[in-house]
Design a protein around this motif. Structure first.
Motif, PDB file in Angstrom:
ATOM      1  N   PRO A   9     -34.051 -12.040   5.749  1.00  0.00           N
ATOM      2  CA  PRO A   9     -34.370 -10.604   5.756  1.00  0.00           C
ATOM      3  C   PRO A   9     -34.351  -9.970   7.139  1.00  0.00           C
ATOM      4  CG  PRO A   9     -35.825 -11.751   4.259  1.00  0.00           C
ATOM      5  CD  PRO A   9     -35.018 -12.810   4.958  1.00  0.00           C
ATOM      6  N   SER A  46     -36.697  -4.108   5.187  1.00  0.00           N
ATOM      7  CA  SER A  46     -36.259  -5.469   5.522  1.00  0.00           C
ATOM      8  C   SER A  46     -37.387  -6.287   6.147  1.00  0.00           C
ATOM      9  CB  SER A  46     -35.066  -5.407   6.479  1.00  0.00           C
ATOM     10  OG  SER A  46     -33.941  -4.828   5.857  1.00  0.00           O
ATOM     11  N   SER A 105     -32.191  -6.224   1.358  1.00  0.00           N
ATOM     12  CA  SER A 105     -32.550  -7.516   1.937  1.00  0.00           C
ATOM     13  C   SER A 105     -32.708  -8.574   0.861  1.00  0.00           C
ATOM     14  CB  SER A 105     -33.848  -7.388   2.744  1.00  0.00           C
ATOM     15  OG  SER A 105     -33.651  -6.580   3.878  1.00  0.00           O
ATOM     16  N   SER A 154     -30.854  -9.299   7.952  1.00  0.00           N
ATOM     17  CA  SER A 154     -30.314  -8.227   7.104  1.00  0.00           C
ATOM     18  C   SER A 154     -30.594  -6.833   7.667  1.00  0.00           C
ATOM     19  CB  SER A 154     -30.867  -8.337   5.687  1.00  0.00           C
ATOM     20  OG  SER A 154     -32.253  -8.064   5.647  1.00  0.00           O
ATOM     21  N   SER A 212     -29.025  -3.239   6.510  1.00  0.00           N
ATOM     22  CA  SER A 212     -29.822  -2.174   5.896  1.00  0.00           C
ATOM     23  C   SER A 212     -29.917  -0.936   6.785  1.00  0.00           C
ATOM     24  CB  SER A 212     -31.226  -2.695   5.572  1.00  0.00           C
ATOM     25  OG  SER A 212     -31.912  -3.123   6.731  1.00  0.00           O
TER      26      SER A 212
END
Length: 289
Positions: A62, A206, A51, A65, A69
């Motif tokens: 984030p 994240s 992130s 993301s 992730s």
């Protein structure tokens, strides 16, 4: 007094949601694959670094993301299960323990070599925002993290109880041999369980990034709390781990607020000792007749 107490409970519940994602991953691996993953915290750290670099290099929030992730760590988990964990499964637990512990050390030292010990942070538009309800202060970043963590936990519960693959995972966790007789492929089930657990760790990383710093040892903090939650909530019990994580978050926050800044872990481990003294099988264990 009541306002301070309510604020401490809210703070504890918000961080308890993150503990829940990590502990559910640990208990899922133990419940299905029957091993303890000592490297779970390092995958939280990897999720945070993913992130961080997506935010700094591409400007990706984030929270967004998560879509990177979680799949990346899901695939990593399936590969680790297929190429490493599968080869040490058996009646002897020691190779499994040494393998996951060695994996933890490997990832930790690789991160130190690649990223150094510097703290990395991501500042978003909501990192410092807060809701003020009455006299209570609710950080927006932590509230979002808690809501997403609870949503992911709920989706996992639905997956385990309503889908054929989820039911296969539950069957394999209860009796591996009988599950095989019913046509369930244990290697496939174990790979999905390990991948799902690591995806949850990536999600936790994240979700932490908007209000928590990433550094190589960050996973150690969360995996310690995860192991306590797994033991308190009964080994292999996903709902028990969730409830125990929220209780631990509240207990830690109350300890910090009313006892001292360094007393949060003391209160949590006191809870663990009391649980083991009165309910050795954990809070989620079913009582016999």
């Amino acid at each position: 007094m009541w306002e301070t107490l309510a604020q401490a409970v809210i703070n504890g519940l918000l961080i308890g949601g993150i503990y829940a994602l990590v502990s559910i991953g640990v208990t899922l691996i133990f419940g299905v694959v029957k091993i303890v993953n000592f490297a779970q915290g390092e995958f939280v750290m990897i999720g945070m670094y993913i992130s961080f670099f997506l935010a700094t290099q591409f400007g990706i929030d984030p929270l967004v993301s998560l879509v990177v992730s979680m799949p990346v760590l899901f695939v990593a988990g399936m590969l680790i299960q297929h190429f490493l964990i599968r080869r040490v499964l058996g009646p002897n637990d020691m190779p499994q323990i040494f393998l996951t512990f060695a994996l933890s050390l490997l990832l930790l030292n690789l991160s130190l070599m690649l990223f150094t010990a510097n703290y990395r942070t991501v500042h978003t538009s909501y990192s410092d925002a807060a809701l003020h309800i009455g006299g209570l202060y609710i950080p927006v970043a932590k509230l979002i993290a808690f809501a997403v963590a609870m949503a992911l936990s709920g989706l996992l519960w639905v997956f385990l109880h309503t889908t054929d693959l989820g039911k296969a995972m539950r069957a394999a966790s209860q009796n591996r041999d009988v599950a095989m007789l019913m046509g369930i492929n244990p290697n496939r089930v174990f790979a999905v369980a390990f991948g799902t657990a690591l995806a949850l760790a990536g999600a936790a990383g994240s979700l932490l990034m908007p209000f928590y710093s990433a550094y190589p040892f960050v996973g150690q903090v969360f995996v310690l709390m995860a192991f306590v939650a797994v033991v308190m909530g009964t080994l292999g019990n996903v709902v028990g781990a969730l409830i125990a994580s929220l209780m631990m978050g509240v207990a830690e926050s109350l300890g910090i607020q009313f006892v001292g800044a360094d007393s949060g872990l003391i209160v949590v481990f006191a809870m663990l000792l009391l649980t083991l003294a009165f309910r050795p099988s954990g809070l989620g264990a079913r009582r016999g007749r």
